[in-house]
Design an enzyme around this catalytic site. Sequence first.
Site, PDB file in Angstrom:
ATOM      1  N   LYS A  37     -27.011  -2.068   3.869  1.00 30.21           N
ATOM      2  CA  LYS A  37     -26.337  -3.134   4.450  1.00 30.21           C
ATOM      3  C   LYS A  37     -26.067  -4.362   3.691  1.00 30.21           C
ATOM      4  O   LYS A  37     -25.037  -4.767   3.548  1.00 30.21           O
ATOM      5  CB  LYS A  37     -27.248  -3.369   5.728  1.00 30.21           C
ATOM      6  N   THR A 125     -32.168 -11.652  21.889  1.00 33.74           N
ATOM      7  CA  THR A 125     -32.303 -11.864  23.222  1.00 33.74           C
ATOM      8  C   THR A 125     -33.552 -11.314  24.039  1.00 33.74           C
ATOM      9  O   THR A 125     -33.886 -10.031  23.750  1.00 33.74           O
ATOM     10  CB  THR A 125     -31.138 -10.807  24.245  1.00 33.74           C
ATOM     11  N   ASN A 217     -25.221 -13.058  31.030  1.00 36.17           N
ATOM     12  CA  ASN A 217     -24.703 -11.877  30.993  1.00 36.17           C
ATOM     13  C   ASN A 217     -24.635 -11.105  32.237  1.00 36.17           C
ATOM     14  O   ASN A 217     -23.727 -10.396  32.413  1.00 36.17           O
ATOM     15  CB  ASN A 217     -25.476 -10.900  29.809  1.00 36.17           C
ATOM     16  N   CYS A 270     -24.720  -4.852  25.057  1.00 40.14           N
ATOM     17  CA  CYS A 270     -25.527  -6.154  25.886  1.00 40.14           C
ATOM     18  C   CYS A 270     -25.406  -6.124  27.179  1.00 40.14           C
ATOM     19  O   CYS A 270     -26.442  -5.835  27.639  1.00 40.14           O
ATOM     20  CB  CYS A 270     -24.793  -7.239  25.364  1.00 40.14           C
ATOM     21  N   LYS A 273     -27.772  -2.901  28.605  1.00 43.91           N
ATOM     22  CA  LYS A 273     -28.987  -3.086  28.295  1.00 43.91           C
ATOM     23  C   LYS A 273     -29.660  -4.540  29.036  1.00 43.91           C
ATOM     24  O   LYS A 273     -30.971  -4.600  29.516  1.00 43.91           O
ATOM     25  CB  LYS A 273     -29.154  -3.549  26.782  1.00 43.91           C
TER      26      LYS A 273
HETATM   27  C1  UGA Z   1     -21.164  -9.813  25.906  1.00 45.58           C
HETATM   28  C2  UGA Z   1     -21.121 -11.338  26.181  1.00 45.58           C
HETATM   29  O1  UGA Z   1     -19.711 -11.627  26.660  1.00 45.58           O
HETATM   30  C3  UGA Z   1     -21.531 -12.260  25.361  1.00 45.58           C
HETATM   31  O2  UGA Z   1     -21.294 -13.702  25.727  1.00 45.58           O
HETATM   32  C4  UGA Z   1     -22.882 -12.321  24.677  1.00 45.58           C
HETATM   33  O3  UGA Z   1     -23.089 -13.055  23.652  1.00 45.58           O
HETATM   34  C5  UGA Z   1     -22.883 -10.607  24.179  1.00 45.58           C
HETATM   35  O4  UGA Z   1     -22.625  -9.702  25.385  1.00 45.58           O
HETATM   36  C6  UGA Z   1     -24.431 -10.442  23.770  1.00 45.58           C
HETATM   37  O5  UGA Z   1     -25.167 -10.437  24.706  1.00 45.58           O
HETATM   38  O6  UGA Z   1     -24.628 -10.205  22.715  1.00 45.58           O
HETATM   39  P1  UGA Z   1     -19.897  -8.095  24.270  1.00 45.58           P
HETATM   40  O7  UGA Z   1     -20.903  -7.234  24.839  1.00 45.58           O
HETATM   41  O8  UGA Z   1     -19.429  -8.338  22.947  1.00 45.58           O
HETATM   42  O9  UGA Z   1     -20.280  -9.724  24.965  1.00 45.58           O
HETATM   43  O10 UGA Z   1     -18.296  -7.944  25.278  1.00 45.58           O
HETATM   44  P2  UGA Z   1     -17.641  -8.576  26.464  1.00 45.58           P
HETATM   45  O11 UGA Z   1     -16.535  -9.002  26.146  1.00 45.58           O
HETATM   46  O12 UGA Z   1     -18.366  -9.188  27.178  1.00 45.58           O
HETATM   47  O13 UGA Z   1     -17.387  -7.222  27.120  1.00 45.58           O
HETATM   48  C7  UGA Z   1     -18.387  -6.244  27.686  1.00 45.58           C
HETATM   49  C8  UGA Z   1     -17.623  -5.164  28.618  1.00 45.58           C
HETATM   50  O14 UGA Z   1     -17.144  -5.652  29.743  1.00 45.58           O
HETATM   51  C9  UGA Z   1     -16.664  -4.455  28.051  1.00 45.58           C
HETATM   52  O15 UGA Z   1     -16.727  -3.049  28.008  1.00 45.58           O
HETATM   53  C10 UGA Z   1     -15.234  -4.759  28.482  1.00 45.58           C
HETATM   54  O16 UGA Z   1     -14.335  -3.965  28.508  1.00 45.58           O
HETATM   55  C11 UGA Z   1     -15.771  -5.093  30.067  1.00 45.58           C
HETATM   56  N1  UGA Z   1     -15.118  -6.044  30.764  1.00 45.58           N
HETATM   57  C12 UGA Z   1     -15.116  -7.307  30.329  1.00 45.58           C
HETATM   58  C13 UGA Z   1     -14.488  -5.657  31.832  1.00 45.58           C
HETATM   59  O17 UGA Z   1     -14.552  -4.431  32.125  1.00 45.58           O
HETATM   60  N2  UGA Z   1     -13.647  -6.604  32.495  1.00 45.58           N
HETATM   61  C14 UGA Z   1     -13.600  -7.764  32.422  1.00 45.58           C
HETATM   62  O18 UGA Z   1     -12.949  -8.580  33.023  1.00 45.58           O
HETATM   63  C15 UGA Z   1     -14.289  -8.276  31.170  1.00 45.58           C
END
Ligand code: UGA
Length: 439
Positions: A37, A125, A217, A270, A273
């Site tokens: 990495k 986290t 989250n 995220c 989990k």
């Molecule tokens: C999520 C949080 O949004 C971040 O704020 C946080 O920092 C991160 O976890 C973390 O804990 O590290 P992430 O997992 O990258 O971010 O992705 P998201 O954009 O939140 O989407 C998560 C899931 O929800 C995806 O599968 C997405 O398709 C789904 N989703 C999202 C929906 O099904 N509907 C929505 O309206 C939004």
Amino acid sequence: MEYDVAFVGLGYVGLSTAVCFADRGINVLGVDIDKNKLDRIKNADSPIHEKYINELLESAIKKKKLSLSKKVNDVTNSRIIFLAVGTPSLRDGSIDLRYIKQASKEIAIAIKNIQEYFVIVIKSTVVPGTSLEIIKNLEKHSGKKNSVDFGVVVNPEFLQEGNAINDTLKPDKIVIGTNSEKDKEIMYKLFKKIYRNNLPIIYTTPSNAELIKYANNSLLATKISFMNYIARIAEQIPDGDVVEIKSAIGMDKRISESFLNAGLGFGGSCFPKDVKALIAFSKELNVNSGILQSVLEINETQFMSVFNILKKELGSLERKKISILGLSFKPETDDIRDATSIKIIKRLVNKKAKVKVYDPIATNNVRKIFGGSITYAANSESCIQDSECCIIVTEWKEFKSLKPKHFKQLMKRPLIIDGRRIFSKKQFNKLEYHAIGLG
Ligand code: UGA
């Protein structure tokens, strides 16, 4: 060489944050045990897929703002040490603090001989109370005293994969969990240099900062499962359409439209989990977590709506040609951790369907799981060619350029299951168009 900050752990959060800090002129040291990495990062070839990251890496390395090391011992060249190692799930859903404990022990041993005051910042986290354990661990292995020789600050991360650089450079909030005025000042000075006048800082206690991350989250995950539940109802009523419901309720400022998209469930490293970890933590406190258990239950069964449609339309799936558009857990990433596509493909393969998949960037990761048991297409058109059903699993922008005529001309049977509502019902009403939350 002295650094302004050091990062221990160059995973998603550590690397994105380190490179953004370096871009804002901070001298950063990045430490990771994975040599491969480090080599990639050194060559501005980011191990994570994220827009702008390679450009920022290249410029940070050129300007000597980002240095890299394999040795935790090197953090002694900095007075602010960010801990950004992974906190995966244990079998029972509770959080696995193994890497945090290991890293804090190594840091403690490294800092034994430092005379100056320094701060350890927990970016990973962690459940409430973890920072206290880290303090004990640091005191035990360094012989130093918290508040006198060092401080521990909880600074959770809210960046989204696929938008990590933007989210880090323009955060909605910066949560700083500490009871020490001295640590507040150290953190303020650092963040002021990085964010100048756009500094949405919230000071709170370490335990609150730890809980804020889980609450954030879990609430977003709750919004999604709630809409998936409404989608299931909409599917059963005449003219029901969850998208129209979303638009209307999203106009209520108290609700807002974001994270109200019904789909095939949330994935990623995220939400699943963190919701599980909060449930396990509530259990320890004897707090009923029925609300989050329902969120998970809806999420885990949401992908079955695809199979209900398939059963009705195709009957047995044996030898049926099914194409899947989108494999990553969301667009703009190649991450397939807890991706719905995996659950769907596994079940299709079990039912002996002939599966062809396409994703703009995540295909190689999926190939590692399914190997030769499915077929991999080079683009969306060849993916749907000859297929008897196309399932849209991830809402990549490029799929939106497919027109009804493409499905009609290329597919053996133009049966579409739009799992992310990327097409409109009107536009596709001449095809066999099924969608999540559409009656
Ligand atoms: C999520 C949080 O949004 C971040 O704020 C946080 O920092 C991160 O976890 C973390 O804990 O590290 P992430 O997992 O990258 O971010 O992705 P998201 O954009 O939140 O989407 C998560 C899931 O929800 C995806 O599968 C997405 O398709 C789904 N989703 C999202 C929906 O099904 N509907 C929505 O309206 C939004």
